[in-house]
Scaffold this motif. Structure first.
Motif, PDB file in Angstrom:
ATOM      1  N   SER A  14       0.825  -1.207   0.000  1.00 51.20           N
ATOM      2  CA  SER A  14       0.000   0.000   0.000  1.00 51.20           C
ATOM      3  C   SER A  14       0.862   1.261   0.000  1.00 51.20           C
ATOM      4  O   SER A  14       0.594   2.219  -0.736  1.00 51.20           O
ATOM      5  CB  SER A  14      -0.918  -0.003   1.222  1.00 51.20           C
ATOM      6  OG  SER A  14      -1.586   1.214   1.349  1.00 51.20           O
ATOM      7  N   ILE A  25      -4.160   2.126  -2.505  1.00 54.24           N
ATOM      8  CA  ILE A  25      -4.943   0.890  -2.440  1.00 54.24           C
ATOM      9  C   ILE A  25      -5.973   1.100  -1.334  1.00 54.24           C
ATOM     10  O   ILE A  25      -5.618   1.172  -0.158  1.00 54.24           O
ATOM     11  CB  ILE A  25      -4.043  -0.326  -2.133  1.00 54.24           C
ATOM     12  CG1 ILE A  25      -2.981  -0.494  -3.207  1.00 54.24           C
ATOM     13  CG2 ILE A  25      -4.876  -1.585  -2.002  1.00 54.24           C
ATOM     14  CD1 ILE A  25      -1.972  -1.588  -2.899  1.00 54.24           C
ATOM     15  N   ASN A  26      -7.241   1.190  -1.710  1.00 56.67           N
ATOM     16  CA  ASN A  26      -8.250   1.556  -0.724  1.00 56.67           C
ATOM     17  C   ASN A  26      -8.606   0.439   0.259  1.00 56.67           C
ATOM     18  O   ASN A  26      -9.214   0.691   1.284  1.00 56.67           O
ATOM     19  CB  ASN A  26      -9.523   2.069  -1.415  1.00 56.67           C
ATOM     20  CG  ASN A  26     -10.204   1.015  -2.251  1.00 56.67           C
ATOM     21  OD1 ASN A  26      -9.677  -0.068  -2.454  1.00 56.67           O
ATOM     22  ND2 ASN A  26     -11.380   1.340  -2.755  1.00 56.67           N
ATOM     23  N   TRP A  27      -8.212  -0.786   0.017  1.00 58.52           N
ATOM     24  CA  TRP A  27      -8.573  -1.889   0.887  1.00 58.52           C
ATOM     25  C   TRP A  27      -7.463  -2.290   1.858  1.00 58.52           C
ATOM     26  O   TRP A  27      -7.683  -3.099   2.753  1.00 58.52           O
ATOM     27  CB  TRP A  27      -8.979  -3.115   0.070  1.00 58.52           C
ATOM     28  CG  TRP A  27      -7.949  -3.541  -0.934  1.00 58.52           C
ATOM     29  CD1 TRP A  27      -7.900  -3.200  -2.241  1.00 58.52           C
ATOM     30  CD2 TRP A  27      -6.814  -4.376  -0.704  1.00 58.52           C
ATOM     31  NE1 TRP A  27      -6.809  -3.759  -2.854  1.00 58.52           N
ATOM     32  CE2 TRP A  27      -6.121  -4.502  -1.927  1.00 58.52           C
ATOM     33  CE3 TRP A  27      -6.305  -5.036   0.410  1.00 58.52           C
ATOM     34  CZ2 TRP A  27      -4.959  -5.248  -2.051  1.00 58.52           C
ATOM     35  CZ3 TRP A  27      -5.147  -5.784   0.276  1.00 58.52           C
ATOM     36  CH2 TRP A  27      -4.489  -5.888  -0.932  1.00 58.52           C
ATOM     37  N   GLU A  30      -7.910  -1.468   5.805  1.00 59.68           N
ATOM     38  CA  GLU A  30      -9.010  -2.255   6.351  1.00 59.68           C
ATOM     39  C   GLU A  30      -8.647  -3.739   6.449  1.00 59.68           C
ATOM     40  O   GLU A  30      -8.937  -4.394   7.453  1.00 59.68           O
ATOM     41  CB  GLU A  30     -10.233  -2.061   5.458  1.00 59.68           C
ATOM     42  CG  GLU A  30     -11.528  -2.246   6.154  1.00 59.68           C
ATOM     43  CD  GLU A  30     -12.661  -1.696   5.310  1.00 59.68           C
ATOM     44  OE1 GLU A  30     -13.781  -1.825   5.777  1.00 59.68           O
ATOM     45  OE2 GLU A  30     -12.443  -1.170   4.204  1.00 59.68           O
ATOM     46  N   MET A  31      -8.001  -4.263   5.426  1.00 58.70           N
ATOM     47  CA  MET A  31      -7.589  -5.665   5.447  1.00 58.70           C
ATOM     48  C   MET A  31      -6.561  -5.910   6.543  1.00 58.70           C
ATOM     49  O   MET A  31      -6.613  -6.936   7.240  1.00 58.70           O
ATOM     50  CB  MET A  31      -7.014  -6.082   4.088  1.00 58.70           C
ATOM     51  CG  MET A  31      -6.577  -7.528   4.039  1.00 58.70           C
ATOM     52  SD  MET A  31      -7.854  -8.701   4.448  1.00 58.70           S
ATOM     53  CE  MET A  31      -8.606  -8.906   2.866  1.00 58.70           C
ATOM     54  N   LYS A 103     -22.181  -5.113   5.080  1.00 59.70           N
ATOM     55  CA  LYS A 103     -20.916  -4.664   4.497  1.00 59.70           C
ATOM     56  C   LYS A 103     -20.413  -3.467   5.297  1.00 59.70           C
ATOM     57  O   LYS A 103     -21.190  -2.758   5.917  1.00 59.70           O
ATOM     58  CB  LYS A 103     -21.108  -4.276   3.034  1.00 59.70           C
ATOM     59  CG  LYS A 103     -21.480  -5.444   2.161  1.00 59.70           C
ATOM     60  CD  LYS A 103     -21.560  -5.050   0.711  1.00 59.70           C
ATOM     61  CE  LYS A 103     -21.966  -6.286  -0.067  1.00 59.70           C
ATOM     62  NZ  LYS A 103     -21.300  -6.428  -1.300  1.00 59.70           N
ATOM     63  N   ASN A 104     -19.120  -3.255   5.229  1.00 59.26           N
ATOM     64  CA  ASN A 104     -18.525  -2.114   5.916  1.00 59.26           C
ATOM     65  C   ASN A 104     -18.797  -0.835   5.117  1.00 59.26           C
ATOM     66  O   ASN A 104     -18.907  -0.870   3.896  1.00 59.26           O
ATOM     67  CB  ASN A 104     -17.025  -2.330   6.081  1.00 59.26           C
ATOM     68  CG  ASN A 104     -16.481  -1.634   7.297  1.00 59.26           C
ATOM     69  OD1 ASN A 104     -17.217  -1.037   8.070  1.00 59.26           O
ATOM     70  ND2 ASN A 104     -15.183  -1.716   7.478  1.00 59.26           N
ATOM     71  N   THR A 106     -17.282   1.682   3.762  1.00 57.95           N
ATOM     72  CA  THR A 106     -16.078   2.292   3.203  1.00 57.95           C
ATOM     73  C   THR A 106     -16.146   2.172   1.687  1.00 57.95           C
ATOM     74  O   THR A 106     -17.056   1.554   1.138  1.00 57.95           O
ATOM     75  CB  THR A 106     -14.807   1.565   3.697  1.00 57.95           C
ATOM     76  OG1 THR A 106     -14.853   0.205   3.268  1.00 57.95           O
ATOM     77  CG2 THR A 106     -14.663   1.637   5.209  1.00 57.95           C
ATOM     78  N   ALA A 107     -15.158   2.743   1.016  1.00 59.88           N
ATOM     79  CA  ALA A 107     -15.118   2.659  -0.444  1.00 59.88           C
ATOM     80  C   ALA A 107     -14.962   1.211  -0.909  1.00 59.88           C
ATOM     81  O   ALA A 107     -15.519   0.819  -1.928  1.00 59.88           O
ATOM     82  CB  ALA A 107     -13.972   3.511  -0.986  1.00 59.88           C
ATOM     83  N   TRP A 108     -14.235   0.418  -0.161  1.00 59.55           N
ATOM     84  CA  TRP A 108     -14.033  -0.982  -0.520  1.00 59.55           C
ATOM     85  C   TRP A 108     -15.301  -1.793  -0.257  1.00 59.55           C
ATOM     86  O   TRP A 108     -15.658  -2.679  -1.022  1.00 59.55           O
ATOM     87  CB  TRP A 108     -12.840  -1.536   0.252  1.00 59.55           C
ATOM     88  CG  TRP A 108     -12.505  -2.957  -0.026  1.00 59.55           C
ATOM     89  CD1 TRP A 108     -12.619  -3.617  -1.217  1.00 59.55           C
ATOM     90  CD2 TRP A 108     -12.000  -3.910   0.904  1.00 59.55           C
ATOM     91  NE1 TRP A 108     -12.215  -4.925  -1.081  1.00 59.55           N
ATOM     92  CE2 TRP A 108     -11.821  -5.135   0.217  1.00 59.55           C
ATOM     93  CE3 TRP A 108     -11.661  -3.866   2.249  1.00 59.55           C
ATOM     94  CZ2 TRP A 108     -11.333  -6.280   0.827  1.00 59.55           C
ATOM     95  CZ3 TRP A 108     -11.167  -4.992   2.848  1.00 59.55           C
ATOM     96  CH2 TRP A 108     -11.006  -6.185   2.146  1.00 59.55           C
ATOM     97  N   PRO A 110     -16.219  -4.274   2.066  1.00 60.91           N
ATOM     98  CA  PRO A 110     -16.145  -5.736   2.117  1.00 60.91           C
ATOM     99  C   PRO A 110     -17.288  -6.315   2.949  1.00 60.91           C
ATOM    100  O   PRO A 110     -17.801  -5.649   3.854  1.00 60.91           O
ATOM    101  CB  PRO A 110     -14.806  -5.988   2.810  1.00 60.91           C
ATOM    102  CG  PRO A 110     -14.665  -4.829   3.729  1.00 60.91           C
ATOM    103  CD  PRO A 110     -15.246  -3.657   2.974  1.00 60.91           C
TER     104      PRO A 110
END
Length: 147
Positions: A14, A25-27, A30-31, A103-104, A106-108, A110
């Motif tokens: 990232s 990397i937008n995820w 969070e990951m 889902k969360n 956020t932009a991602w 998940p």
């Protein structure tokens, strides 16, 4: 233990992507939070199993083995109660996430059910390990240790 390396690789990728290529990397953040949660909760039961949890040791080391066992048995009851309530909430939250496809925000975005399943499993494993430790401590306090 390997989750920590995966998390580090994600954060490194990232950072490189954002600073070198200029594309964030937008995820990634969070990951890495999900992986750290899994690492912490799944590692907790293992740390209990090998007796590596940190204790506030002001007087504990001066106690006899039986008094330490009594002290541990009493304090473990509070932790068992806490984890039982947490496990009940985890089951409810996991069920909600699965049924409603949570889902969360956020932009991602998940799905949250995988991490909630892992977290609830980690809480359950820690609860089982605490019950085992409680039984062993009671046996030691009674003067009949379990091998």
């Amino acid at each position: 233990m390997y989750l920590f390396f995966i998390m580090g690789a994600i954060l490194l990728a990232s950072t490189i992507s954002r600073l070198v290529i200029g594309i964030p990397i937008n995820w990634a953040l969070e990951m890495s939070q999900f992986l750290l949660s899994a690492y912490y909760l799944l590692g907790g039961a293992y740390a209990l199993q090998i007796d590596q949890h940190v204790r506030m040791d002001l007087f504990y080391s001066r106690l006899s083995a039986r008094r330490r066992a009594v002290t541990d048995a009493i304090t473990i009851l509070f932790v068992i109660f806490y984890l039982a309530v947490l496990f009940g909430g985890g089951l409810s939250s996991t069920n909600y996430a699965i049924v409603y496809g949570q889902k969360n925000y956020t932009a991602w975005a998940p799905p949250l059910w995988p991490i909630k399943v892992v977290m609830t499993t980690g809480i359950f494993l820690m609860l089982l390990q605490l019950i085992s430790t409680f039984i062993k401590d009671v046996a030691i306090a009674r003067g009949k240790p379990i091998a």
